[in-house]
Design a protein around this motif. Structure first.
Motif, PDB file in Angstrom:
ATOM      1  N   CYS B 449      -1.327   6.377  -0.832  1.00 39.18           N
ATOM      2  CA  CYS B 449      -1.514   4.941  -0.577  1.00 39.18           C
ATOM      3  C   CYS B 449      -1.355   4.089  -1.829  1.00 39.18           C
ATOM      4  N   LYS B 450      -1.036   4.723  -2.963  1.00 36.66           N
ATOM      5  CA  LYS B 450      -1.116   4.033  -4.252  1.00 36.66           C
ATOM      6  C   LYS B 450      -0.377   2.704  -4.293  1.00 36.66           C
ATOM      7  N   GLU B 451       0.828   2.701  -3.751  1.00 33.55           N
ATOM      8  CA  GLU B 451       1.646   1.490  -3.841  1.00 33.55           C
ATOM      9  C   GLU B 451       0.959   0.303  -3.164  1.00 33.55           C
ATOM     10  N   VAL B 452       0.206   0.591  -2.112  1.00 30.29           N
ATOM     11  CA  VAL B 452      -0.507  -0.472  -1.406  1.00 30.29           C
ATOM     12  C   VAL B 452      -1.786  -0.843  -2.155  1.00 30.29           C
ATOM     13  N   PHE B 453      -2.543   0.165  -2.577  1.00 34.58           N
ATOM     14  CA  PHE B 453      -3.800  -0.107  -3.282  1.00 34.58           C
ATOM     15  C   PHE B 453      -3.566  -0.896  -4.560  1.00 34.58           C
ATOM     16  N   ASN B 454      -2.423  -0.635  -5.212  1.00 33.36           N
ATOM     17  CA  ASN B 454      -2.106  -1.368  -6.440  1.00 33.36           C
ATOM     18  C   ASN B 454      -1.991  -2.867  -6.207  1.00 33.36           C
TER      19      ASN B 454
END
Lengths: 249, 477
Positions: B449-454
């Motif tokens: 999910c990193k791209e969204v959490f960023n």
């Protein structure tokens, strides 16, 4: 440190190991050689605790706090926190997780277990850079996703980096030399030699003798048909090189 | 940023399932013209709004519930719902808000009182149908930023409401938008004047409390030329056996060179393991990049609700405007989510980016549904879509429905989609390095999910990770 007695193991009901005995002491480096399908990788995965392999008979004991304990009763992560490390033949690619955060999570898991201090990002950054320098790995490794788009050689060196960070007491190197060109092999071997110490032990699993031109083992074993059929010193490896497995088996 | 958000998501189980004992004025159940008129009367609304509501109601009465989404539920009896619930002791100032209600928001990690309120974030707190208070209003008004409940805005800034309400989501848009237009209760109103970059993040916290009451909030955000604003939205509800209906409409309008970033962490009660109870979340969210070089970005972390039906979209009208949709949708137990976005390219050189991450566990069903539309007059439009699904366990379902309508040959459209599982080999690799299964899963999900959490404000993203871990604790291993 490690004592394997009459170990039998299967994968998917197929027996692979058929009575392996092996004792490894502190400071020793054992090479386990053997042809394909002899059970070398199975042995390494059983020591690390891979769930697909089932021990059907025998025991594996490992020294924890100066006592020999049943290693097979521990989960894979418990074994790792007790200082067992497996360098994978095929390291897994994990998108989204950076090398740096993976290394720090692993380091802190062991540190917490052994009663040491967990490191914050800054402290760990200094620590890991020192490790990188000591084994000659570029710092750009850290920001890359774990093994994603790494070349074969880079993956193997990344395993050595993990080993350097975790300083395991017992490291099993599963075909760490396979698929490497001469330069990569030399670099990987140099990294391994740097990490040898009188306090730890290593088991080097290999098909070929050539890595033993760079890493000199204390003992050499030939595994064939799920059993260790011969043990000796460095000379045994040379014999394999000269005459091939067929002659020995 | 949101320091106190921390408490909101930590801990185990659904800890927001409590009910606040407070006296309420409730409307009788059912929906008809009298109810709508009475609602308008209670709120003291001007004639234009009464007319808007009645038109919407009549239109809605001629519609039937849409069933094209990949969700299944027993028929909703719209006459068995109360359309308004208001705290009896109506506060006129933040200081006068009912103690119980203040305590509720404190428990949710959103303290409203002067001494405890969050720094760097202005909060509008909506309790059932009514905004109970908005913090930092004075500070914001010095810059000309309007941030208040929409009812207050109707009274204080009727010209803005009249001009923009229904501009992006007309009442005829769909069944739930029509319903909302007829009975919307409260919600937030934001106006950021020309050239102002709002120095505080604006945040609305929605709390459903009363039973059998629908929540129909309406949010309207306008960023005037060159303005910029970050807006955050959080939602929780008590655990109840019956289902609760939540049908919101959110409209965003960005004029020339303006930028709106809208983030949601949705954690409505999702029902129990057997699928009993939970919120039905039918939401229409849409942004309008009206001016040149404007930008609207949606970021959502959807982890709650029994049913989610939600497609935050962007209409890219201004040349060089940009729309973004970053989404993590997690379903577990018997949850059903059908969510995605629409990017409608009308202007030249417009660009859009869609990043959707779906995680389905247990017996849940998680569908991505998205539309990229490039109209004939939109020259050099660009879209990039990546749509990844992750399955946890063997009974969960993930679906992807990407639609594309490309009517201009100069368009560049890219689409990538993957479906994956957390593999035993990945888990073993982590474990062989001493990392326990739970932490391994958390690192893997975080990576997924990193791209969204960023895209979320820092504190929000830390908590989003915790929320996912907590939700999946029962589903894995």
């Amino acid at each position: 440190m490690l004592e394997i007695l009459d170990l039998h193991a299967s994968v998917n009901e197929t027996p692979i190991l058929k009575g392996v005995d092996l004792t490894v002491k502190e400071g020793e480096l054992h090479a386990i050689m053997g042809p394909n399908g002899s059970g070398k990788s199975t042995l390494s995965k059983i020591i690390a605790g891979h769930p697909s392999f089932r021990v059907t008979k025998g025991s594996v004991k490992y020294e924890v706090n100066f006592k020999m304990k049943d290693l097979l009763a521990l989960s894979p992560d418990e074994r790792a926190r007790e200082g067992i490390f497996l360098a994978f033949q095929y390291p897994v690619e994990v998108p989204g997780v950076s090398n740096f955060e993976f290394l720090r999570a692993a380091f802190n898991a062991a540190a917490a277990h052994q009663g040491g201090e967990e490191m914050d990002v800054m402290e760990f950054n200094d620590f890991v850079h020192e490790k990188l320098r000591s084994i000659g790995i570029d710092e750009e490794f850290l920001s890359r996703q774990l093994n994603v788009e790494f070349s074969g050689g880079e993956k193997k060196r990344n395993e050595i980096l993990q080993m350097a960070v975790l300083s395991p007491r017992l490291a099993i190197l599963d075909e760490t030399d396979s698929g490497l060109d001469v330069d990569s092999l030399r670099e990987v071997a140099a990294g391994i030699n740097k990490l040898r110490s009188p306090q730890n032990a290593m088991i080097l699993i290999t098909h070929y003798q050539r890595i033993l031109n760079y890493i000199v083992p204390d003992k050499v074993h030939i595994l064939s048909g799920g059993k260790i059929i011969r043990s000796g010193d460095y000379e045994l490896a040379k014999e394999v090189e000269e005459k091939g497995y067929e002659h020995i088996i | 940023m949101l320091n106190a958000e921390k408490q909101k998501f930590s801990g185990k189980g659904y800890e927001f399932g409590f009910v606040t004992p407070v006296e309420m004025d409730l409307f009788p159940k059912g929906l008809n013209e009298d109810i709508v008129r009475r609602l308008s009367e209670v709120k003291g609304e001007p004639e234009f709004l009464v007319a808007f509501r009645l038109k919407a109601l009549r239109f809605w009465q001629g519609l039937s519930e849409p069933h094209w989404a990949n969700v299944h539920h027993p028929a909703i009896n719209y006459q068995d719902i109360r359309y308004h619930a208001e705290i009896k002791k109506k506060p006129t100032r933040l200081e006068d808000v009912d103690e119980e209600v203040l305590r509720t928001f404190e428990r949710l990690g959103v303290p409203l009182s002067e001494q405890k309120r969050l720094t760097g974030v202005a909060v509008d707190a909506v309790f059932d149908s009514v905004s109970v208070g908005t913090t930092h209003q004075e500070e914001l008004s010095k810059l000309g930023v309007v941030f208040c409940g929409i009812n207050e805005a109707v009274k204080k800034h009727p010209e803005l409401v009249k001009k923009y309400l229904g501009m992006v989501v007309p009442y005829k848009d769909n069944f739930f938008a029509a319903l909302n237009s007829a009975v919307f209760s409260d919600g937030s109103f934001v106006y950021v004047p020309k050239g102002v970059h709002c120095p505080l993040d604006l945040s609305t916290y929605f709390r459903i409390n009363a039973s059998e009451v629908g929540q129909f909030e309406r949010t309207l955000i306008i960023a005037d030329e060159g303005a910029k604003v970050n807006y955050l939205e959080g939602c929780t509800a008590p655990m109840r056996d019956e289902n609760q209906l939540h049908a919101a409409v959110v409209e965003l309008i960005a004029l020339k060179d303006a930028e709106i970033n809208y983030s949601t962490v949705q954690n409505w009660y999702s029902g129990d393991k057997e699928g009993k109870g939970g919120v039905y979340n039918f939401v229409t969210k849409r942004g309008y990049c009206l001016g040149e070089n404007s930008k609207i970005s949606w970021t959502q972390v959807e982890t709650g609700s029994a049913i989610t039906w939600k497609y935050p979209s962007v209409i890219l009208k201004g040349d060089n405007s940009r729309g973004e949709f970053y989404s993590v949708a997690l379903t577990n137990k018997r949850m059903q989510a059908d969510t995605g976005t629409k990017m409608i390219h009308l202007g030249n050189n417009t660009s859009s980016r869609i990043v959707s991450k779906g995680i389905s566990a247990d017996e849940s069903c998680n569908s991505y549904r998205g539309l990229v539309k490039i109209s004939p007059q939109a020259e050099n439009a660009r879209n990039y879509t990546v749509c990844d699904s992750m399955l946890v366990g063997s009974k969960a379902k993930a679906n992807t429905y990407p639609y594309m309508e490309i009517r201009n040959k100069s368009a560049t459209v890219e689409h990538e989609a993957t479906t994956s599982k957390i593999s035993d080999e990945e888990l073993f690799y982590f474990q062989s390095r001493g990392i326990g299964e739970e932490q391994a899963i958390s690192l893997l999900l975080n990576g997924f999910c990193k791209e969204v959490f960023n895209k979320l404000p820092l504190e929000f993203s830390v908590e989003a990770v915790k929320l996912l871990e907590m939700k999946l604790e029962d589903s894995v291993g």
